[in-house]
Design a protein around this motif. Structure first.
Motif, PDB file in Angstrom:
ATOM      1  N   SER A   1       0.730  -1.309   0.061  1.00 36.52           N
ATOM      2  CA  SER A   1       0.090  -0.050   0.090  1.00 36.52           C
ATOM      3  C   SER A   1       0.770   1.095  -0.180  1.00 36.52           C
ATOM      4  O   SER A   1       1.756   1.342   0.772  1.00 36.52           O
ATOM      5  CB  SER A   1      -0.793   0.060   1.237  1.00 36.52           C
TER       6      SER A   1
ATOM      7  N   SER B   1      -7.214  13.056  -2.477  1.00 38.97           N
ATOM      8  CA  SER B   1      -7.665  12.401  -0.906  1.00 38.97           C
ATOM      9  C   SER B   1      -8.806  11.356  -1.461  1.00 38.97           C
ATOM     10  O   SER B   1      -8.987  10.393  -0.665  1.00 38.97           O
ATOM     11  CB  SER B   1      -8.535  13.465  -0.290  1.00 38.97           C
ATOM     12  N   ASN B   2      -9.415  11.285  -2.431  1.00 39.35           N
ATOM     13  CA  ASN B   2     -10.378  10.288  -2.867  1.00 39.35           C
ATOM     14  C   ASN B   2      -9.741   9.013  -3.200  1.00 39.35           C
ATOM     15  O   ASN B   2     -10.376   8.033  -3.379  1.00 39.35           O
ATOM     16  CB  ASN B   2     -11.352  10.708  -4.113  1.00 39.35           C
ATOM     17  N   ASP B   3      -8.415   9.005  -3.395  1.00 42.91           N
ATOM     18  CA  ASP B   3      -7.932   7.915  -3.711  1.00 42.91           C
ATOM     19  C   ASP B   3      -7.246   7.001  -2.759  1.00 42.91           C
ATOM     20  O   ASP B   3      -6.461   6.079  -2.982  1.00 42.91           O
ATOM     21  CB  ASP B   3      -6.624   8.309  -4.702  1.00 42.91           C
ATOM     22  N   TYR B   4      -7.616   7.660  -1.398  1.00 42.76           N
ATOM     23  CA  TYR B   4      -6.956   7.007  -0.382  1.00 42.76           C
ATOM     24  C   TYR B   4      -8.152   6.377   0.506  1.00 42.76           C
ATOM     25  O   TYR B   4      -9.338   6.575   0.487  1.00 42.76           O
ATOM     26  CB  TYR B   4      -6.322   7.942   0.476  1.00 42.76           C
ATOM     27  N   ASP B   5      -8.061   5.009   0.940  1.00 47.11           N
ATOM     28  CA  ASP B   5      -9.260   4.181   1.452  1.00 47.11           C
ATOM     29  C   ASP B   5      -9.342   4.347   3.065  1.00 47.11           C
ATOM     30  O   ASP B   5     -10.407   3.867   3.435  1.00 47.11           O
ATOM     31  CB  ASP B   5      -8.829   2.849   0.865  1.00 47.11           C
ATOM     32  N   TYR B   6      -8.029   4.494   3.745  1.00 46.27           N
ATOM     33  CA  TYR B   6      -8.203   4.451   5.218  1.00 46.27           C
ATOM     34  C   TYR B   6      -7.610   5.782   5.700  1.00 46.27           C
ATOM     35  O   TYR B   6      -6.543   6.309   5.127  1.00 46.27           O
ATOM     36  CB  TYR B   6      -7.415   3.358   5.686  1.00 46.27           C
ATOM     37  N   TRP B   7      -8.119   6.442   6.681  1.00 48.97           N
ATOM     38  CA  TRP B   7      -7.764   7.359   7.241  1.00 48.97           C
ATOM     39  C   TRP B   7      -7.455   7.510   8.829  1.00 48.97           C
ATOM     40  O   TRP B   7      -8.126   6.587   9.525  1.00 48.97           O
ATOM     41  CB  TRP B   7      -8.753   8.735   6.706  1.00 48.97           C
TER      42      TRP B   7
ATOM     43  N   ARG C   1      -3.819   3.774   1.049  1.00 44.14           N
ATOM     44  CA  ARG C   1      -4.585   3.229  -0.110  1.00 44.14           C
ATOM     45  C   ARG C   1      -4.341   2.015  -0.501  1.00 44.14           C
ATOM     46  O   ARG C   1      -3.490   1.311  -0.342  1.00 44.14           O
ATOM     47  CB  ARG C   1      -4.437   4.197  -1.205  1.00 44.14           C
ATOM     48  N   ASN C   2      -5.298   1.208  -1.170  1.00 45.72           N
ATOM     49  CA  ASN C   2      -5.378  -0.164  -1.640  1.00 45.72           C
ATOM     50  C   ASN C   2      -4.771  -0.057  -2.888  1.00 45.72           C
ATOM     51  O   ASN C   2      -5.541  -0.465  -3.842  1.00 45.72           O
ATOM     52  CB  ASN C   2      -6.728  -0.840  -1.650  1.00 45.72           C
TER      53      ASN C   2
ATOM     54  N   ALA D   1      -3.013   8.688   5.630  1.00 49.96           N
ATOM     55  CA  ALA D   1      -3.899   7.979   4.786  1.00 49.96           C
ATOM     56  C   ALA D   1      -2.961   6.659   4.071  1.00 49.96           C
ATOM     57  O   ALA D   1      -2.073   6.726   3.786  1.00 49.96           O
ATOM     58  CB  ALA D   1      -4.308   8.921   3.660  1.00 49.96           C
TER      59      ALA D   1
ATOM     60  N   ARG E   1      -0.689   8.487  -5.097  1.00 54.37           N
ATOM     61  CA  ARG E   1      -1.853   9.300  -5.736  1.00 54.37           C
ATOM     62  C   ARG E   1      -1.868  10.534  -4.901  1.00 54.37           C
ATOM     63  O   ARG E   1      -1.479  10.641  -3.570  1.00 54.37           O
ATOM     64  CB  ARG E   1      -3.118   8.672  -5.711  1.00 54.37           C
TER      65      ARG E   1
END
Length: 124
Positions: free
Chosen positions: A32, A108-114, A99-100, A97, A105
């Motif tokens: 990730s 912010s929309n490209d990241y899955d966990y915050w 991402r999977n 953050a 990237r």
């Protein structure tokens, strides 16, 4: 349950340094990419820096280039943000953050966990 926990924020004088840490738990983030974002009051959440899983590629926002350094320790599932020469305009809530995906990237929309965020304040 995935959890990202930031630490290291605080108050510092302009020109000073802080080191933020983000510890991940609940799953391995092997493969990730991870990033740091920041959000000041009334402003959008913007990318600060990001790093691939291997650490071989890093990205920095224009306003922090040459002052901030992102790094990660995969054995500890932790990513760091070393912030040097801090300026009053760096003051914000900083978010970690993940991402999977392995690639960096900047949105912010490209990241899955915050994470929950950590406050950084810089006095002039």
């Amino acid at each position: 349950q995935v959890e990202l926990v930031e630490s290291g924020g605080g108050l510092v004088q302009a020109g000073g340094s802080l080191r933020l840490s983000c510890a991940a738990s609940g799953r391995s983030f092997s493969g990730s990419a991870m990033g740091w974002f920041r959000q000041a009051p009334g402003k959008e959440r913007d990318i600060v820096a990001a790093i691939t899983w291997s650490g071989s590629y890093t990205y920095y926002g224009d306003s922090v280039k040459g002052r901030f350094i992102i790094s990660r320790d995969n054995a500890k599932n932790t990513v760091y943000l070393q912030m040097n020469s801090l300026k009053p305009e760096d003051m914000a809530v900083y978010y970690c953050a993940a991402r999977n995906g392995a690639g960096v990237r900047t949105g912010s929309n490209d990241y899955d966990y915050w994470g929950q965020g950590t406050q950084v304040a810089v006095s002039s």
